[in-house]
Design an enzyme around this catalytic site. Structure first.
Site, PDB file in Angstrom:
ATOM      1  N   GLY A   1      42.806  17.218  34.201  1.00 24.38           N
ATOM      2  CA  GLY A   1      41.922  17.446  35.336  1.00 24.38           C
ATOM      3  C   GLY A   1      42.215  18.634  36.216  1.00 24.38           C
ATOM      4  O   GLY A   1      41.500  18.852  37.195  1.00 24.38           O
TER       5      GLY A   1
ATOM      6  N   CYS B   1      13.033  26.656  26.887  1.00 23.03           N
ATOM      7  CA  CYS B   1      11.814  26.285  27.600  1.00 23.03           C
ATOM      8  C   CYS B   1      12.110  25.304  28.720  1.00 23.03           C
ATOM      9  O   CYS B   1      11.674  24.147  28.667  1.00 23.03           O
ATOM     10  CB  CYS B   1      10.822  25.687  26.628  1.00 23.03           C
ATOM     11  SG  CYS B   1      10.233  26.941  25.521  1.00 23.03           S
ATOM     12  N   GLU B   2      12.895  25.755  29.691  1.00 22.78           N
ATOM     13  CA  GLU B   2      13.177  24.922  30.853  1.00 22.78           C
ATOM     14  C   GLU B   2      13.555  25.816  32.002  1.00 22.78           C
ATOM     15  O   GLU B   2      14.363  26.732  31.826  1.00 22.78           O
ATOM     16  CB  GLU B   2      14.367  23.986  30.544  1.00 22.78           C
ATOM     17  CG  GLU B   2      13.902  22.597  30.250  1.00 22.78           C
ATOM     18  CD  GLU B   2      15.003  21.579  30.187  1.00 22.78           C
ATOM     19  OE1 GLU B   2      15.157  21.013  29.107  1.00 22.78           O
ATOM     20  OE2 GLU B   2      15.677  21.374  31.209  1.00 22.78           O
TER      21      GLU B   2
ATOM     22  N   TYR C   1      25.894  20.192  35.693  1.00 24.54           N
ATOM     23  CA  TYR C   1      26.736  19.967  36.879  1.00 24.54           C
ATOM     24  C   TYR C   1      26.479  20.957  38.010  1.00 24.54           C
ATOM     25  O   TYR C   1      27.228  20.965  38.989  1.00 24.54           O
ATOM     26  CB  TYR C   1      28.229  20.084  36.512  1.00 24.54           C
ATOM     27  CG  TYR C   1      28.628  19.418  35.222  1.00 24.54           C
ATOM     28  CD1 TYR C   1      28.593  18.031  35.098  1.00 24.54           C
ATOM     29  CD2 TYR C   1      29.062  20.171  34.134  1.00 24.54           C
ATOM     30  CE1 TYR C   1      28.972  17.420  33.917  1.00 24.54           C
ATOM     31  CE2 TYR C   1      29.444  19.561  32.947  1.00 24.54           C
ATOM     32  CZ  TYR C   1      29.389  18.183  32.847  1.00 24.54           C
ATOM     33  OH  TYR C   1      29.765  17.593  31.678  1.00 24.54           O
TER      34      TYR C   1
ATOM     35  N   TYR D   1      34.391  23.204  27.605  1.00 22.70           N
ATOM     36  CA  TYR D   1      33.162  22.420  27.777  1.00 22.70           C
ATOM     37  C   TYR D   1      31.890  23.263  27.672  1.00 22.70           C
ATOM     38  O   TYR D   1      30.872  22.923  28.266  1.00 22.70           O
ATOM     39  CB  TYR D   1      33.198  21.647  29.098  1.00 22.70           C
ATOM     40  CG  TYR D   1      34.393  20.728  29.210  1.00 22.70           C
ATOM     41  CD1 TYR D   1      34.504  19.619  28.385  1.00 22.70           C
ATOM     42  CD2 TYR D   1      35.421  20.988  30.119  1.00 22.70           C
ATOM     43  CE1 TYR D   1      35.609  18.782  28.465  1.00 22.70           C
ATOM     44  CE2 TYR D   1      36.531  20.158  30.203  1.00 22.70           C
ATOM     45  CZ  TYR D   1      36.618  19.054  29.375  1.00 22.70           C
ATOM     46  OH  TYR D   1      37.710  18.231  29.453  1.00 22.70           O
TER      47      TYR D   1
ATOM     48  N   ARG E   1      26.676  23.563  31.231  1.00 24.86           N
ATOM     49  CA  ARG E   1      27.334  23.158  32.482  1.00 24.86           C
ATOM     50  C   ARG E   1      26.542  23.481  33.751  1.00 24.86           C
ATOM     51  O   ARG E   1      26.504  22.654  34.668  1.00 24.86           O
ATOM     52  CB  ARG E   1      28.752  23.711  32.548  1.00 24.86           C
ATOM     53  CG  ARG E   1      29.635  23.174  31.393  1.00 24.86           C
ATOM     54  CD  ARG E   1      31.114  23.463  31.591  1.00 24.86           C
ATOM     55  NE  ARG E   1      31.666  22.709  32.697  1.00 24.86           N
ATOM     56  CZ  ARG E   1      31.915  23.203  33.891  1.00 24.86           C
ATOM     57  NH1 ARG E   1      31.683  24.476  34.133  1.00 24.86           N
ATOM     58  NH2 ARG E   1      32.387  22.434  34.840  1.00 24.86           N
TER      59      ARG E   1
ATOM     60  N   GLU F   1      47.391  15.423  30.121  1.00 23.75           N
ATOM     61  CA  GLU F   1      46.394  15.805  29.104  1.00 23.75           C
ATOM     62  C   GLU F   1      45.449  16.880  29.611  1.00 23.75           C
ATOM     63  O   GLU F   1      44.253  16.642  29.734  1.00 23.75           O
ATOM     64  CB  GLU F   1      45.540  14.578  28.744  1.00 23.75           C
ATOM     65  CG  GLU F   1      46.314  13.424  28.194  1.00 23.75           C
ATOM     66  CD  GLU F   1      45.499  12.138  28.200  1.00 23.75           C
ATOM     67  OE1 GLU F   1      44.478  12.062  28.908  1.00 23.75           O
ATOM     68  OE2 GLU F   1      45.878  11.205  27.494  1.00 23.75           O
ATOM     69  N   PRO F   2      45.949  18.058  29.935  1.00 24.77           N
ATOM     70  CA  PRO F   2      45.035  19.095  30.419  1.00 24.77           C
ATOM     71  C   PRO F   2      44.187  19.689  29.295  1.00 24.77           C
ATOM     72  O   PRO F   2      44.662  19.844  28.172  1.00 24.77           O
ATOM     73  CB  PRO F   2      45.981  20.158  30.987  1.00 24.77           C
ATOM     74  CG  PRO F   2      47.257  19.974  30.229  1.00 24.77           C
ATOM     75  CD  PRO F   2      47.344  18.512  29.870  1.00 24.77           C
TER      76      PRO F   2
ATOM     77  N   SER G   1      38.014  15.630  36.783  1.00 24.03           N
ATOM     78  CA  SER G   1      38.178  16.938  36.178  1.00 24.03           C
ATOM     79  C   SER G   1      37.867  18.016  37.210  1.00 24.03           C
ATOM     80  O   SER G   1      37.185  17.751  38.198  1.00 24.03           O
ATOM     81  CB  SER G   1      37.214  17.027  34.996  1.00 24.03           C
ATOM     82  OG  SER G   1      37.633  17.976  34.067  1.00 24.03           O
TER      83      SER G   1
END
Ligand code: LLP
Length: 462
Positions: A260, A388-389, A361, A418, A357, A304-305, A222
């Protein structure tokens, strides 16, 4: 207006712009402040016109190029990127099929009235109930992802008195990233079957009366910018088509190359992001050359985009709650931040629960002040959420007017794919609603959650 105010049309939805007099960001012709007043903050906004235009443009580019080389192409929208009944309907109206990856996504597609024959059903561990439901609903193609699934799908089809079209997902050993691709003989991941199992497995599929084997499927990754990975993967699969044609006594009719295609998340990336027309042209040439070399007829193609259709159509609006300047001297700030004395942390009313994301990533995003333009000196900012991170980051780094302050609205671009689909309720933060904008009109397409709804899930003893 300075670059720190600029709404780059290569990153924001093509219809987004600042109002000339108010300096406000307008999405689909509606001011950001009006959207927040009506629907609350934070808010996912999807530009319907942009989503439809992109779906149609991608479909037409692929179909046009494959027609040029003498075959056909079908385009399925990958619902995992962002799916709800309304979006499924847009995609069907723009002539796309839909790719679903679970019973839940299938339910959405069917509720939207998508023609079941134009649905592809994926998944490396579909349950028997999901398989039966798909077969009975008349789903066009099930993608076989494991050897066990052959018998499961064959049995479900036989029980329903149907001959089920199936593809076999192949792990081609090619994995494409944004800029490069990696080709190995095997790839160490869970999807598909290795190339060297294909002949035998296709033979097993073909032996079932209730299964109609239509071709191989392969998805190489992707957010891909270069076409080298598609070239290598298509070359490998087409090589197999030659062998399969001999074994099956006739050509394999279809080839699905997955999705992708990458998009620009920032202006810096926009210079490198591929345009779909040239990607489509290259893909058609790759397939034409590969088939000529292998001496086999051209199969029909399928793609399949997901991200490339819906990603650039989305923007997330947030409200700033607090700001905090942190001195960079003596910290391990990366080179890109050299020259900045401080970083302004800007906290918004969402975060990793509505956009996982960056945390997952290390993804980049671009941010602009949405409720006004400003001549203030630019500041280096990091937009962070309310969770809390410390990894709860929405935008790693960007440069916006330094007078950004509590109460301002921020717009984060290219959040259409996403983000909602990977959202969570971390810290019991309710998911924001999704609003579609078009031609000056806004309407709710996914309701937001309330704290009461979240609380209602706790079982409270009598
Ligand atoms: N087809 C198959 C079989 C897939 O697995 C995927 C994505 C697609 C199509 C659509 O790919 P797209 O055109 O959207 O790149 N959560 C990650 C992306 C995961 C992609 C999973 N599969 C992210 O946020 O970057």
């Amino acid at each position: 207006m300075s670059a720190a105010n600029e709404i780059d049309p290569r990153v924001f939805p093509a219809t987004a712009r600042r109002g000339r007099s108010c300096g406000q960001l307008k999405l689909g012709g509606i001011r950001a402040t009006e959207l927040i007043e009506r629907f609350g903050s934070p808010l996912y906004v999807v530009d319907e016109q942009v989503a439809r235009d992109r779906a149609r443009a991608i479909r037409e580019a692929l179909q046009g190029e494959f027609r040029r080389i003498g075959t056909e192409a079908a385009v399925y929208y990958a619902g995992k990127a962002f799916f709800c009944v309304e979006v499924a309907r847009w995609m069907a109206e723009e002539g796309l099929g839909v790719d679903v990856a679970s019973g839940g996504e299938l339910a959405v597609a069917l509720a939207a009235g998508v023609d079941p024959a134009r649905i592809g059903f994926h998944g490396n561990n579909k349950s028997e109930a999901e398989i039966a439901r798909a077969v009975v609903a008349g789903v066009g193609t099930l993608i076989i992802d494991s050897e066990q699934e052959i018998e499961r799908i064959a049995a479900a089809a036989a029980a329903a008195g149907r001959r089920q079209r199936v593809r076999l997902r192949i792990n081609s050993g090619v994995h494409a990233g944004t800029h490069d691709f990696l080709a190995t003989s095997h790839e160490d991941q869970k999807f598909g079957l290795p190339m060297d199992r294909a002949m035998e497995v296709v033979g097993r599929i073909a032996a079932h009366e209730s299964l109609d084997f239509v071709g191989l499927h392969c998805h190489i990754g992707s957010q891909i910018f270069a076409t080298d990975g598609f070239r290598e993967s298509a070359r490998r699969l087409i090589g197999l088509y030659g062998e399969l044609a001999e074994a099956l006594g006739g050509p394999v009719p279809e080839l699905n190359l997955g999705g992708g295609f990458g998009i620009a998340y920032t202006s810096a990336q926009a210079d490198e992001a591929p345009d779909i027309a040239s990607v489509a042209r290259e893909l058609a040439d790759i397939v034409a050359e590969g088939c000529a070399e292998a001496g086999i007829p051209l199969p029909r193609l399928a793609f399949e985009p997901g991200r490339s259709i819906i990603g650039p159509a989305g923007v997330t609006l947030y409200t700033v709650g607090t700001t905090k300047a942190v001195a960079l001297a003596g910290t391990d700030a990366v080179n890109a931040d050299a020259g900045w004395a401080e970083r302004l942390y800007v906290s918004v009313d969402g975060g990793m629960s509505d956009n996982a994301r960056p945390a997952l990533y290390g993804a980049d995003y671009q941010v602009r002040i949405a409720n006004r333009a400003s001549d203030a000196a630019p500041a280096l900012v990091r937009v962070v959420g309310k969770h809390c991170e410390s990894g709860d980051i929405v935008v790693q780094r960007d440069v916006i007017p330094g007078d950004v302050a509590p109460g301002d609205l921020l717009a984060v671009a290219a959040t259409g794919a996403y983000c909602w689909s990977l959202s969570s309720n971390y810290n019991y933060v309710p998911r924001p609603p999704v609003v579609a904008v078009r031609d000056g009109e806004a309407r709710l397409i996914v309701r937001g959650e309330t704290e009461d709804e979240l609380l209602a899930r706790s079982v409270i003893p009598d």
